[in-house]
Design a protein around this motif. Sequence first.
Motif, PDB file in Angstrom:
ATOM      1  N   VAL A   1       0.826  -1.205   0.000  1.00  0.00           N
ATOM      2  CA  VAL A   1       0.000   0.000   0.000  1.00  0.00           C
ATOM      3  C   VAL A   1       0.862   1.257   0.000  1.00  0.00           C
ATOM      4  CG1 VAL A   1      -1.886  -1.227   1.139  1.00  0.00           C
ATOM      5  CG2 VAL A   1      -0.266   0.077   2.525  1.00  0.00           C
ATOM      6  N   SER A   2       2.048   1.184   0.589  1.00  0.00           N
ATOM      7  CA  SER A   2       2.931   2.347   0.615  1.00  0.00           C
ATOM      8  C   SER A   2       3.604   2.557  -0.740  1.00  0.00           C
ATOM      9  CB  SER A   2       4.003   2.171   1.698  1.00  0.00           C
ATOM     10  OG  SER A   2       3.407   2.078   2.982  1.00  0.00           O
ATOM     11  N   ALA A   3       4.055   1.478  -1.374  1.00  0.00           N
ATOM     12  CA  ALA A   3       4.702   1.592  -2.674  1.00  0.00           C
ATOM     13  C   ALA A   3       3.736   2.095  -3.737  1.00  0.00           C
ATOM     14  CB  ALA A   3       5.281   0.246  -3.091  1.00  0.00           C
ATOM     15  N   SER A   4       2.431   1.896  -3.516  1.00  0.00           N
ATOM     16  CA  SER A   4       1.436   2.385  -4.460  1.00  0.00           C
ATOM     17  C   SER A   4       1.497   3.900  -4.607  1.00  0.00           C
ATOM     18  CB  SER A   4       0.041   1.948  -4.018  1.00  0.00           C
ATOM     19  OG  SER A   4      -0.938   2.300  -4.962  1.00  0.00           O
ATOM     20  N   ASP A   5       1.918   4.611  -3.558  1.00  0.00           N
ATOM     21  CA  ASP A   5       2.061   6.060  -3.656  1.00  0.00           C
ATOM     22  C   ASP A   5       3.158   6.448  -4.643  1.00  0.00           C
ATOM     23  OD1 ASP A   5       0.023   6.685  -1.873  1.00  0.00           O
ATOM     24  OD2 ASP A   5       1.346   6.622  -0.139  1.00  0.00           O
ATOM     25  N   LEU A   6       4.211   5.659  -4.731  1.00  0.00           N
ATOM     26  CA  LEU A   6       5.253   5.926  -5.722  1.00  0.00           C
ATOM     27  C   LEU A   6       4.699   5.757  -7.135  1.00  0.00           C
ATOM     28  CD1 LEU A   6       8.349   4.131  -4.127  1.00  0.00           C
ATOM     29  CD2 LEU A   6       7.769   6.573  -4.044  1.00  0.00           C
ATOM     30  N   ALA A   7       3.888   4.712  -7.327  1.00  0.00           N
ATOM     31  CA  ALA A   7       3.266   4.504  -8.634  1.00  0.00           C
ATOM     32  C   ALA A   7       2.423   5.700  -9.024  1.00  0.00           C
ATOM     33  CB  ALA A   7       2.419   3.231  -8.613  1.00  0.00           C
ATOM     34  N   ALA A   8       1.690   6.266  -8.049  1.00  0.00           N
ATOM     35  CA  ALA A   8       0.811   7.397  -8.326  1.00  0.00           C
ATOM     36  C   ALA A   8       1.579   8.626  -8.787  1.00  0.00           C
ATOM     37  CB  ALA A   8       0.000   7.730  -7.081  1.00  0.00           C
ATOM     38  N   MET A   9       2.850   8.721  -8.419  1.00  0.00           N
ATOM     39  CA  MET A   9       3.667   9.861  -8.823  1.00  0.00           C
ATOM     40  C   MET A   9       4.501   9.574 -10.066  1.00  0.00           C
ATOM     41  SD  MET A   9       3.049  12.277  -6.558  1.00  0.00           S
ATOM     42  CE  MET A   9       4.415  13.417  -6.649  1.00  0.00           C
ATOM     43  N   GLY A  10       4.397   8.338 -10.594  1.00  0.00           N
ATOM     44  CA  GLY A  10       5.222   7.976 -11.741  1.00  0.00           C
ATOM     45  C   GLY A  10       6.671   7.736 -11.378  1.00  0.00           C
ATOM     46  N   ALA A  11       6.946   7.425 -10.110  1.00  0.00           N
ATOM     47  CA  ALA A  11       8.322   7.273  -9.631  1.00  0.00           C
ATOM     48  C   ALA A  11       8.806   5.832  -9.742  1.00  0.00           C
ATOM     49  CB  ALA A  11       8.424   7.739  -8.178  1.00  0.00           C
ATOM     50  N   SER A  12      10.097   5.686  -9.909  1.00  0.00           N
ATOM     51  CA  SER A  12      10.748   4.369  -9.862  1.00  0.00           C
ATOM     52  C   SER A  12      11.164   4.097  -8.426  1.00  0.00           C
ATOM     53  CB  SER A  12      11.979   4.342 -10.768  1.00  0.00           C
ATOM     54  OG  SER A  12      11.615   4.557 -12.111  1.00  0.00           O
ATOM     55  N   PRO A  13      10.829   2.931  -7.859  1.00  0.00           N
ATOM     56  CA  PRO A  13      11.120   2.670  -6.452  1.00  0.00           C
ATOM     57  C   PRO A  13      12.610   2.512  -6.183  1.00  0.00           C
ATOM     58  CG  PRO A  13      10.279   0.703  -7.527  1.00  0.00           C
ATOM     59  CD  PRO A  13      10.158   1.810  -8.527  1.00  0.00           C
TER      60      PRO A  13
END
Length: 321
Positions: free
Chosen positions: A71-83
Motif C-alpha cells: 500500500v505504501s509503494a502504491s504512492d510511488l506509482a501514483a507519482m510515476g516514480a521508480s522505487p
Amino acid sequence: MGEFELIRNYFAAAPCAQPGEGVALGIGDDCALLSVAPGEQLAISTDTLVAGVHFPGVCDPFLLGQRALGVSASDLAAMGASPLAFTLALTLPDVSADWLEAFARGLNEMAQGCSMRLIGGDTTRGPLSLTVTVFGSVPTGQALTRSGARPGDLLCVGGPLGDGAGALPLVLNQRSTEASTTQVLLARYWSPQPQLGLGRALRGKATAALDISDGLLADCGHIALASGVRLQVERERLPMSGALLSFFGLEQARQAALAGGDDYVLAFTLPPSELDSLVSAGWPVSVVGRVVEGQGVALIDDQGQDITPLTRGYQHFRETP
C-alpha cells in the motif's frame, strides 16, 4: 530479545536489506544514504497502518508484511516514480520469533517484487502498528500530481475496482464463499500490487493521477480540488471483477467500487489523444468518466442524471452524530 538483535535477526539479514542500486549505505549507521542520478527528483511518502483500523488485530503476519509495503509503494506509482528503498518503524506489543519471521518473509517478498531495499527504521514496544516510508526517483518535472486535470480529459482507472472492499467480509470472517472467489478477493486485499509500471508509462501523458485508497469518489475529489475542475464518474462504466460481482451482486459491487477503498489501482486524467497508445501497449486502462468545468465529483447514471451518494469513501477522524 533486544531491539538491535531483533533488527539483525529478522530485517538486516533479509535479501531486501542488502546493498543495491540507488542505496549507497543501508542499515547499520545513524542514517542511510541514497544516490539519486542527475536530473532526478526524490519522491517520498509515509503510511501508518494500525491494528484494528487498517487490518485485523489477529491476522497472518506474512500477509501483513506484504500489505504494509504494497500500500505504501502504491504512492510511488501514483507519482510515476521508480522505487528505490523504504524504512520500517514497527511497534510490537511483544516479541514473537514466529510472528517476526513470517512478517519479515512477507515484507521481503513484496520488496523484491517492487525492487525496493530496506534501509532502516525503528522498533518499539506498544500496540501493534507499522509505519513505512518509501523512496523513489522521477525525472525532474515529470512527476504525476493531482493538480493538472483539464476539462475535456478522460477519467481513467488502472484496473477493476471494489475487490479490496469486497474482501473485508472474508477478512473479518463475516461471510464465506467458494474457494476461487475467496482467493481472488483476499489476494487483492492482502497482496496489493503497486502499479509502478503503469505509473511510469503515464509520465508525459496523464495530466493528473493518484492511487485509490479511500474509494474512487473520495479520491477523485482530491484531483477535482487540486485541479479546480469537476469530475464526472459514469456508473455504467465501472470495471468490476467477476469475483466481486458473484460475491456481492451488482448493486453492492457498485457501492464497493465507488466508495469501498483499498483498491490501490491508479486513477488518472488523460487527454483523449493519449488513450490508444496506452491501450495498444497493453496497459489495463478503463475509461470511467470525464473532466468538465466546475468543481467536485459527480456520479451520473446512463441517462446523465446526477446520482451522487452521500457516502463517498473512507475518512479518518470523521465526526459521528
